[in-house]
Motif scaffolding. Structure first.
Motif, short mmCIF file in Angstrom:
data_model
loop_
_atom_site.label_atom_id
_atom_site.label_comp_id
_atom_site.label_asym_id
_atom_site.label_seq_id
_atom_site.Cartn_x
_atom_site.Cartn_y
_atom_site.Cartn_z
N GLY A 1 56.17 16.67 -20.16
CA GLY A 1 56.03 17.14 -18.59
C GLY A 1 55.73 18.71 -18.64
N PHE A 2 55.67 19.04 -17.20
CA PHE A 2 55.17 20.40 -16.88
C PHE A 2 56.02 21.64 -17.68
N GLU A 3 57.45 21.16 -17.57
CA GLU A 3 58.23 22.28 -18.16
C GLU A 3 57.76 22.61 -19.60
N SER A 4 57.50 21.68 -20.38
CA SER A 4 57.23 21.73 -21.96
C SER A 4 55.72 22.45 -21.73
N ALA A 5 55.02 22.06 -20.93
CA ALA A 5 53.48 22.73 -20.95
C ALA A 5 53.65 24.18 -20.65
N VAL A 6 54.54 24.45 -19.90
CA VAL A 6 55.05 25.91 -19.60
C VAL A 6 55.45 26.67 -20.77
N GLY A 7 56.41 26.03 -21.52
CA GLY A 7 57.02 26.48 -22.72
C GLY A 7 55.83 26.72 -23.66
N TRP A 8 54.89 25.98 -23.67
CA TRP A 8 53.92 26.05 -24.77
C TRP A 8 52.84 27.18 -24.29
N LEU A 9 52.60 27.11 -22.98
CA LEU A 9 51.39 28.29 -22.64
C LEU A 9 52.41 29.55 -22.89
N TRP A 10 53.71 29.68 -22.40
CA TRP A 10 54.10 31.10 -22.49
C TRP A 10 54.63 31.38 -23.74
N GLY A 11 54.52 30.61 -24.94
CA GLY A 11 54.61 30.94 -26.27
C GLY A 11 56.14 30.88 -26.72
N VAL A 12 57.06 29.97 -25.96
CA VAL A 12 58.36 29.72 -26.33
C VAL A 12 58.75 28.41 -26.79
N GLY A 13 57.82 27.53 -27.09
CA GLY A 13 57.96 26.40 -27.68
C GLY A 13 57.88 25.14 -26.58
N GLU B 1 59.64 22.19 -26.76
CA GLU B 1 60.84 21.58 -26.55
C GLU B 1 61.99 22.76 -26.88
N PRO B 2 62.81 22.89 -25.82
CA PRO B 2 62.97 22.02 -24.54
C PRO B 2 62.11 22.34 -23.37
N GLY B 3 61.12 23.42 -23.70
CA GLY B 3 60.24 23.95 -22.91
C GLY B 3 60.91 25.10 -21.89
N VAL B 4 60.48 25.28 -20.69
CA VAL B 4 60.98 26.30 -19.74
C VAL B 4 61.92 25.61 -18.63
N GLU B 5 63.08 26.28 -18.36
CA GLU B 5 63.64 25.60 -17.32
C GLU B 5 63.36 26.32 -16.10
N ARG C 1 58.83 36.21 -18.03
CA ARG C 1 59.34 34.72 -18.19
C ARG C 1 60.32 34.30 -17.20
N ALA C 2 61.34 35.12 -17.33
CA ALA C 2 62.34 34.64 -16.16
C ALA C 2 62.02 34.87 -14.87
N ALA C 3 61.58 35.70 -14.57
CA ALA C 3 61.13 35.87 -13.02
C ALA C 3 60.08 34.88 -12.58
N GLY C 4 59.08 34.53 -13.76
CA GLY C 4 58.23 33.53 -13.34
C GLY C 4 58.60 32.44 -13.23
N ALA C 5 59.66 31.86 -14.17
CA ALA C 5 60.37 30.28 -14.05
C ALA C 5 61.02 30.34 -12.76
N ALA C 6 61.82 31.37 -12.26
CA ALA C 6 62.28 31.54 -10.77
C ALA C 6 61.30 31.26 -9.64
N LEU C 7 60.15 31.94 -9.86
CA LEU C 7 59.20 31.96 -8.84
C LEU C 7 58.54 30.57 -8.66
N ILE C 8 58.22 30.09 -9.97
CA ILE C 8 57.64 28.63 -9.73
C ILE C 8 58.38 27.63 -9.13
#
Length: 412
Positions: free
Chosen positions: A105-117, A119-123, A174-181
């Motif tokens: 899903g999108f959360e995992s793709a964001v995690g991959w793009l942002w270099g944090v893995g 799984e579980p991706g970005v919340e 990353r934290a600000a970006g996740a909240a903004l999205i």
């Protein structure tokens, strides 16, 4: 050199650039590449390389006058680890974006793009006070305000609500970006959504008052992944220019949103939506395509210069739409447009791109014409922020372009 072909390293030596730059030239259509049969790497047409080399010398700008205390301004080649377009495929950090969209899903793709893995991706969650502030601001807008315009307003308001927005450390970005999205979605008109719902599920409720048909949210999730980044598209260049001046993440996103407002970029799916509506109403693509040709208008949603053999994002999304109930008529209309645009030549020279696929998804889900632009902007916010984090590591203000002045000279 063999049979008029050059290896990637030979091309780099001829042009005097890095190997990465050769791949960038290929992704922009300046050079055409072919995979080495049975091996790794690509080869290039020596005649194309020679022509590009001559063009580089002919158009090289005059050297700027040196400024005391400052280094000379050199042309900027943007190296990136994020996205590669090569041999008709799109890759995020080396992973095929289509395969990524099919599996995650999108959360995992964001995690991959942002270099944090992956799984579980970005919340992707927004604080309640941020969402409340954006909704208060949104309530002051005219009722007829377009959804893409609401996104632009929300990005600016979100910046004003974050006093620490100039903290450019990657963890903070990353934290600000996740909240903004998440906040961009939550600020759009719509009912509250369950706290554990995916971003795609939450976005659906902002695009349609009706519950999603089976499989629709999964298709929306796939679209978000496919659109998360696309190398150095114009909106991404705008975002990186802002980041090079050390603009904060909200300003970076605002720069990307501004550039994506053009009809040739983020808003392109709306024009494809309108054309597809005409085809569905007429029951025949030929008169619609004929009218576009007669009036000299480009047929929206077809072809992509970076994918001569067809846009893999469009093909992937259309394949997913084929699994939705009632998709036959919409997909038949898409196919009819492609065939009509090919005229008397078969097969058509240009296949459906991701803009036409987004338009088909909007028609199938009975979403507004601007839905594709919203999906694009929400998805690409992740890519803009990934590029911003990458640009923050570079020397500041390196994106200063030089003009090749052709106007009246002072001495004249």
């Amino acid at each position: 050199m063999s049979d008029g072909r050059l290896t990637t390293r030979q091309v780099a030596e001829v042009l005097g650039v890095k190997v990465e730059t050769v791949y960038a030239y290929a992704s922009r259509g300046l050079l055409s590449s072919e995979r080495v049969p049975g091996g790794k790497g690509s080869t290039f047409d020596a005649r194309e390389v020679a022509a590009l080399s001559v063009g580089q010398r002919r158009r090289s700008p005059r050297a700027p006058s040196p400024v005391p205390g400052l280094p000379p301004i050199e042309p900027v080649i943007i190296s990136t680890e994020l996205t590669l377009i090569e041999d008709g495929r799109l890759y995020y950090r080396g992973r095929d974006a289509v395969e990524l969209a099919e599996r995650y899903g999108f959360e995992s793709a964001v995690g991959w793009l942002w270099g944090v893995g992956i799984e579980p991706g970005v919340e992707l969650r927004a604080p309640a006070d941020l969402v409340a502030g954006l909704r208060r601001s949104a309530a002051t807008l005219p009722a007829a305000t377009r959804l893409p315009d609401r996104l632009r307003v929300s990005a600016a308001v979100a910046a004003s609500l974050d006093p620490l927005r100039f903290d450019l450390r990657e963890s903070t970005v990353r934290a600000a970006g996740a909240a903004l999205i998440a906040a961009l979605v939550e600020a759009l008109p719509g009912p509250p959504t369950p706290a554990d719902a995916s971003l795609a599920a939450r976005l659906w409720t902002r695009l349609s008052p009706a519950p999603p048909p089976p499989g629709a949210v999964a298709c929306l999730d796939r679209a978000l992944v496919l659109l998360a980044d696309h190398e150095l598209a114009v909106s991404t260049v705008a975002a990186r220019v802002a980041a090079s001046a050390r603009a904060h993440p909200y300003a970076v996103v605002s720069a990307g949103l501004g550039a994506s407002d053009g009809p040739l970029h983020g808003a392109a799916s709306a024009f494809a939506h309108r054309m597809l509506a005409e085809v569905l109403a007429a029951g025949d693509a030929v008169p619609v395509v004929s009218e576009y040709l007669r009036t000299g208008r480009p047929i929206p949603g077809l072809g992509h210069r970076l994918y001569p053999q067809g846009d893999p994002r469009g093909a992937s999304l259309l394949a997913a739409l084929g699994q939705l109930p009632g998709a036959e008529s919409v997909l038949a209309a898409v196919d009819a447009v492609v065939r009509a645009a090919g005229g008397h030549h078969a097969p058509a020279a240009e296949a459906a791109n991701v803009d036409l696929a987004l338009a088909a998804f909007a028609h199938l889900g009975q979403l507004p014409a601007e839905a594709g632009e919203v999906v694009f902007s929400v998805a690409r916010t992740a890519g803009w922020l990934a590029h911003a984090m990458e640009e923050y590591r570079e020397a500041p203000l390196r994106m200063r372009a030089r003009a090749d002045y052709i106007g009246l000279r002072p001495e004249d």
